[in-house]
Design an enzyme around this catalytic site. Structure first.
Site, short mmCIF file in Angstrom:
data_model
loop_
_atom_site.label_atom_id
_atom_site.label_comp_id
_atom_site.label_asym_id
_atom_site.label_seq_id
_atom_site.Cartn_x
_atom_site.Cartn_y
_atom_site.Cartn_z
N ARG A 116 -1.17 3.82 7.54
CA ARG A 116 -0.03 4.52 6.94
C ARG A 116 -0.17 5.99 6.78
O ARG A 116 -1.08 6.26 6.01
CB ARG A 116 0.38 4.15 5.51
N ARG A 125 25.20 6.00 -17.02
CA ARG A 125 25.55 6.53 -15.41
C ARG A 125 25.69 5.41 -14.80
O ARG A 125 26.20 5.58 -13.44
CB ARG A 125 24.28 7.13 -15.05
N PRO A 154 13.77 3.25 -16.25
CA PRO A 154 12.86 2.46 -16.79
C PRO A 154 11.98 1.84 -15.63
O PRO A 154 12.25 1.43 -14.56
CB PRO A 154 13.84 1.31 -17.39
N GLU A 155 10.68 1.62 -16.02
CA GLU A 155 9.68 1.19 -14.89
C GLU A 155 9.11 -0.05 -15.66
O GLU A 155 9.48 -0.54 -16.83
CB GLU A 155 8.50 2.26 -14.58
#
Ligand SMILES: [Zn+2]
Length: 284
Positions: A153, A110, A2-3
């Site tokens: 970065r 899980r 789930p995001e």
């Protein structure tokens, strides 16, 4: 996993059902859920308290209880929070009984989902400050903010999007979809994007998350709404999980590769691969 859109979907469903209610009883049947705390510590803080608000920060669901006690839940890979599920629903780890007779169960095959406690607003704020960056739908996510964070970065832009300490709530699905919308290759080094690309990407991330939210999130395997219904955003994926299918923009086959350690999908015509560093060739 789930995001942001999936967690926010659950929050919106549950908020009107739990806000104002007292958690009459909390039963933690799997002590691993709240490690390193003992289940009793969570039960003591939560049981008997009224729910002031059900909030969200990044992918965390935040139970704001009276007296400034906060239960911070992360669903991780397979966690679902179900409201009055049928008896015998498997993989239950935690159960809430509300004072109106309804109940919630956290089911998680899980068992990666977690429950943590913050006592007092400063403790909650410190918890999130150490873990989470910009909240993408709160107007904080701008091209300018992203460009500033990414300066120098060298990590791929996909890894940058997945780093919760920079942007909270974006995971593998929404990163792939946003990069496709912005026409940026997932392996492009974050520090090499132009300011215009960051502006486009900021909009693409917000638009992708919003589209996910409108669809009630994506259900690839385990994610369910609080009433057990599946999300439908997986039917609208432009590239994610669409290896070999035609790009919806140009028709080129979508390819899959690994970026940021995750299975990643892109159209390499719309999202040109970054050029390898130029090697001087001997003149012949
Ligand atoms: Zn394309």
């Amino acid at each position: 996993m789930p995001e942001l859109p999936e967690v926010e979907t659950i929050r919106r469903q549950l908020a009107p059902l739990v806000e104002g209610r007292v958690v009459a009883r909390l039963e933690i049947s799997d002590p691993r859920w709240c490690l390193p705390l003992a289940p009793e510590a969570i039960v003591d803080a939560v049981q008997g308290r009224r729910v002031a608000r059900l909030a969200r920060r990044g992918k965390y669901l935040v139970w704001e209880l009276e007296d400034d006690a906060f239960l911070l839940m992360h669903l991780r890979m397979t966690g679902t929070l179900l409201y009055d599920p049928p008896p015998g629903t498997p993989y239950e780890r935690v159960r809430w009984e509300l004072d109106d007779g309804h109940e919630l169960r956290f089911c998680d095959p899980r068992r990666f989902g977690t429950g943590e406690l913050a006592l007092g607003t400063p403790a909650r704020d410190a918890f999130f400050a150490a873990r989470l960056g910009l909240e993408p739908l709160d107007g904080e996510l701008t091209g300018e903010a992203l460009a500033r964070m990414a300066r120098g970065r060298r990590a791929p832009v996909k890894a940058f999007l997945l780093d919760q300490r920079r942007i909270a709530g974006v995971g593998n699905i929404y990163a792939d979809e946003a990069l496709f919308r912005a026409r940026i290759h997932p392996l492009r080094p974050a520090g090499r994007l132009t300011r215009t690309q960051w502006d486009v990407l900021a909009v693409a991330v917000r638009d992708t998350l919003t589209a996910g939210l409108v669809a009630g999130g994506a259900t690839i395997d385990d994610f369910r709404h609080a009433d057990g219904v599946r999300g439908s955003f997986q039917d609208e994926f432009l590239v994610h999980l669409r290896r070999g299918e035609p790009c919806p923009r140009c028709g080129t086959a979508v390819v899959k590769f690994v970026a940021a350690g995750r299975g990643t999908y892109a159209c390499e015509r719309c999202q040109p691969r970054p050029r390898a560093r130029r090697v001087r060739r001997p003149s012949s």
